[in-house]
Design a protein around this motif. Sequence first.
Motif, PDB file in Angstrom:
ATOM      1  N   MET A  44      -2.696  -3.960  -0.513  1.00 20.59           N
ATOM      2  CA  MET A  44      -2.871  -3.796  -1.885  1.00 20.59           C
ATOM      3  C   MET A  44      -2.747  -5.143  -2.562  1.00 20.59           C
ATOM      4  SD  MET A  44      -1.133  -0.292  -2.334  1.00 20.59           S
ATOM      5  CE  MET A  44       0.211  -0.596  -1.444  1.00 20.59           C
ATOM      6  N   SER A  45      -2.521  -6.280  -1.916  1.00 20.49           N
ATOM      7  CA  SER A  45      -2.512  -7.483  -2.682  1.00 20.49           C
ATOM      8  C   SER A  45      -3.779  -8.059  -3.329  1.00 20.49           C
ATOM      9  CB  SER A  45      -1.978  -8.837  -1.611  1.00 20.49           C
ATOM     10  OG  SER A  45      -0.688  -8.484  -1.226  1.00 20.49           O
ATOM     11  N   SER A  46      -3.744  -8.588  -4.396  1.00 18.94           N
ATOM     12  CA  SER A  46      -5.094  -9.025  -5.113  1.00 18.94           C
ATOM     13  C   SER A  46      -5.046 -10.130  -5.003  1.00 18.94           C
ATOM     14  CB  SER A  46      -4.909  -8.547  -6.578  1.00 18.94           C
ATOM     15  OG  SER A  46      -5.831  -9.213  -7.408  1.00 18.94           O
ATOM     16  N   GLY A 107       5.736 -10.020  -6.132  1.00 18.11           N
ATOM     17  CA  GLY A 107       5.181  -8.671  -6.657  1.00 18.11           C
ATOM     18  C   GLY A 107       3.793  -8.693  -5.858  1.00 18.11           C
ATOM     19  N   ASN A 108       2.889  -9.389  -5.765  1.00 21.79           N
ATOM     20  CA  ASN A 108       1.617  -9.405  -5.566  1.00 21.79           C
ATOM     21  C   ASN A 108       1.474  -9.492  -3.792  1.00 21.79           C
ATOM     22  OD1 ASN A 108      -1.341  -9.170  -5.637  1.00 21.79           O
ATOM     23  ND2 ASN A 108      -1.386 -11.222  -5.232  1.00 21.79           N
ATOM     24  N   LEU A 109       2.095 -10.698  -3.261  1.00 23.25           N
ATOM     25  CA  LEU A 109       2.132 -10.886  -1.845  1.00 23.25           C
ATOM     26  C   LEU A 109       2.811  -9.840  -1.067  1.00 23.25           C
ATOM     27  CD1 LEU A 109       2.321 -14.708  -1.646  1.00 23.25           C
ATOM     28  CD2 LEU A 109       0.379 -13.294  -1.431  1.00 23.25           C
ATOM     29  N   HIS A 110       4.024  -9.235  -1.441  1.00 26.39           N
ATOM     30  CA  HIS A 110       4.774  -8.241  -0.837  1.00 26.39           C
ATOM     31  C   HIS A 110       4.592  -7.031  -1.279  1.00 26.39           C
ATOM     32  CE1 HIS A 110       6.618 -11.600   1.688  1.00 26.39           C
ATOM     33  NE2 HIS A 110       6.575 -12.284   0.487  1.00 26.39           N
ATOM     34  N   LYS A 112       5.335  -5.467  -4.076  1.00 28.70           N
ATOM     35  CA  LYS A 112       6.870  -4.983  -4.738  1.00 28.70           C
ATOM     36  C   LYS A 112       6.311  -4.601  -6.571  1.00 28.70           C
ATOM     37  CE  LYS A 112       9.530  -5.921  -1.227  1.00 28.70           C
ATOM     38  NZ  LYS A 112      10.239  -4.993  -0.439  1.00 28.70           N
ATOM     39  N   VAL A 113       6.578  -3.222  -6.543  1.00 25.47           N
ATOM     40  CA  VAL A 113       6.080  -2.735  -7.635  1.00 25.47           C
ATOM     41  C   VAL A 113       7.308  -3.125  -8.691  1.00 25.47           C
ATOM     42  CG1 VAL A 113       6.187  -0.584  -9.053  1.00 25.47           C
ATOM     43  CG2 VAL A 113       4.818  -0.582  -6.828  1.00 25.47           C
ATOM     44  N   PRO A 114       8.663  -3.071  -8.701  1.00 27.78           N
ATOM     45  CA  PRO A 114       9.380  -3.706  -9.485  1.00 27.78           C
ATOM     46  C   PRO A 114       9.097  -5.133 -10.242  1.00 27.78           C
ATOM     47  CG  PRO A 114      10.656  -2.584  -7.974  1.00 27.78           C
ATOM     48  CD  PRO A 114       9.201  -2.702  -7.445  1.00 27.78           C
ATOM     49  N   GLU A 115       8.944  -6.167  -9.127  1.00 28.14           N
ATOM     50  CA  GLU A 115       8.644  -7.490  -9.394  1.00 28.14           C
ATOM     51  C   GLU A 115       7.318  -7.714 -10.217  1.00 28.14           C
ATOM     52  OE1 GLU A 115       9.942  -6.512  -6.723  1.00 28.14           O
ATOM     53  OE2 GLU A 115      11.837  -7.294  -6.684  1.00 28.14           O
ATOM     54  N   LEU A 116       6.328  -6.857  -9.714  1.00 25.82           N
ATOM     55  CA  LEU A 116       5.197  -7.059 -10.493  1.00 25.82           C
ATOM     56  C   LEU A 116       5.157  -6.447 -11.804  1.00 25.82           C
ATOM     57  CD1 LEU A 116       2.062  -8.009  -9.746  1.00 25.82           C
ATOM     58  CD2 LEU A 116       1.590  -5.960  -9.178  1.00 25.82           C
ATOM     59  N   ALA A 117       5.924  -5.332 -12.041  1.00 26.16           N
ATOM     60  CA  ALA A 117       5.969  -4.776 -13.318  1.00 26.16           C
ATOM     61  C   ALA A 117       6.872  -5.818 -14.398  1.00 26.16           C
ATOM     62  CB  ALA A 117       7.049  -3.626 -13.297  1.00 26.16           C
ATOM     63  N   GLY A 118       7.941  -6.344 -13.800  1.00 30.20           N
ATOM     64  CA  GLY A 118       8.482  -7.491 -14.354  1.00 30.20           C
ATOM     65  C   GLY A 118       7.613  -8.784 -14.845  1.00 30.20           C
ATOM     66  N   PHE A 119       6.839  -9.305 -13.903  1.00 31.29           N
ATOM     67  CA  PHE A 119       5.885 -10.259 -14.059  1.00 31.29           C
ATOM     68  C   PHE A 119       4.955  -9.770 -15.313  1.00 31.29           C
ATOM     69  CE2 PHE A 119       1.454 -11.221 -13.352  1.00 31.29           C
ATOM     70  CZ  PHE A 119       1.371 -12.606 -13.509  1.00 31.29           C
ATOM     71  N   PHE A 166      -4.259  -3.636 -13.351  1.00 31.67           N
ATOM     72  CA  PHE A 166      -4.925  -2.773 -12.340  1.00 31.67           C
ATOM     73  C   PHE A 166      -4.340  -2.820 -11.192  1.00 31.67           C
ATOM     74  CE2 PHE A 166      -8.222  -3.555 -15.731  1.00 31.67           C
ATOM     75  CZ  PHE A 166      -8.640  -2.188 -15.715  1.00 31.67           C
ATOM     76  N   VAL A 167      -3.683  -3.910 -10.755  1.00 32.48           N
ATOM     77  CA  VAL A 167      -3.005  -4.123  -9.243  1.00 32.48           C
ATOM     78  C   VAL A 167      -1.888  -3.219  -9.443  1.00 32.48           C
ATOM     79  CG1 VAL A 167      -1.932  -5.535  -7.528  1.00 32.48           C
ATOM     80  CG2 VAL A 167      -4.057  -6.320  -8.739  1.00 32.48           C
ATOM     81  N   LEU A 168      -1.276  -3.195 -10.336  1.00 29.54           N
ATOM     82  CA  LEU A 168       0.219  -2.345 -10.300  1.00 29.54           C
ATOM     83  C   LEU A 168      -0.174  -0.958 -10.240  1.00 29.54           C
ATOM     84  CD1 LEU A 168       3.231  -2.450 -10.943  1.00 29.54           C
ATOM     85  CD2 LEU A 168       2.815  -2.458 -13.201  1.00 29.54           C
ATOM     86  N   ARG A 169      -1.410  -0.792 -11.227  1.00 29.00           N
ATOM     87  CA  ARG A 169      -1.754   0.796 -11.149  1.00 29.00           C
ATOM     88  C   ARG A 169      -2.082   1.447  -9.617  1.00 29.00           C
ATOM     89  NH1 ARG A 169      -6.698   3.204 -14.775  1.00 29.00           N
ATOM     90  NH2 ARG A 169      -6.590   5.432 -14.164  1.00 29.00           N
ATOM     91  N   ILE A 170      -2.905   0.546  -9.021  1.00 22.46           N
ATOM     92  CA  ILE A 170      -3.171   0.941  -7.871  1.00 22.46           C
ATOM     93  C   ILE A 170      -2.349   0.876  -6.627  1.00 22.46           C
ATOM     94  CG2 ILE A 170      -4.706   0.137  -5.819  1.00 22.46           C
ATOM     95  CD1 ILE A 170      -6.766  -0.976  -7.843  1.00 22.46           C
ATOM     96  N   MET A 171      -1.288  -0.026  -7.000  1.00 18.66           N
ATOM     97  CA  MET A 171      -0.224  -0.102  -5.902  1.00 18.66           C
ATOM     98  C   MET A 171       0.811   0.906  -6.053  1.00 18.66           C
ATOM     99  SD  MET A 171       2.257  -3.763  -5.487  1.00 18.66           S
ATOM    100  CE  MET A 171       0.820  -4.546  -5.388  1.00 18.66           C
ATOM    101  N   THR A 172       0.964   1.484  -7.535  1.00 18.52           N
ATOM    102  CA  THR A 172       2.053   2.362  -7.771  1.00 18.52           C
ATOM    103  C   THR A 172       1.480   3.694  -7.007  1.00 18.52           C
ATOM    104  OG1 THR A 172       2.645   1.501  -9.733  1.00 18.52           O
ATOM    105  CG2 THR A 172       3.181   3.740  -9.389  1.00 18.52           C
TER     106      THR A 172
END
Length: 219
Positions: A44-46, A107-110, A112-119, A166-172
Amino acid sequence: MSVHTPLPRNVRHGLASISGSLFIQNKTTDCGEHQSYHKGHEVMSSIPLQMALYFNVFFFPIWFMSEIIMLELKYFLLPGYYQFLLITAVTIITLIEILRLYLGYIGNLHEKVPELAGFLLLTLLIQMPLFLFLLTDEKILILPLEFAVRVIYVIFLNMELLVSFFVLRIMTRQLATQFYLHQTDDLENKIVPAKCSQVTIHRIKRSMIELQETDALMY
């Protein structure tokens, strides 16, 4: 192998809850220190987000050097409170940007939802307002180099905001689906042995009855 993250455990759980409440009722295992994937795991990494982060990392020192040089040139032409505001804004942006880019990479490479949300939250709530202040307030004597560099940086921030949302939405949603499928598999694995054990008990009882009947006929 778990990836080191600067976010405390309670902060990671809070960010995961926020992202889950926005997109789906997220109760996934990505909040823990380890994250397991099935063999059919979909990456799911963008790539667009990673490209934006990659160029952002190289552009960040250019922005920082231009801000320091331009601030030194016009520092004594500014009122005292604007001198304080500019120094404070540049300092906050510099410190937050290091953390923000690191969280974006993890958040993107690994995935990780919390890290990407923090970003996403750091970009939206801190970096974007500060850059808009530096870009629109004419009383800070915006020089041509400053204007050009800040416009490019705002473009980076807008791209990263849009793509990461959008990445966070798909990943979650994907991680939530994997979690529920995993729970279903565990439940089936627990039910099947129980059924097998019941069948085995019935077979043993039937065999014992047959042996007793055979013994009775023999006698």
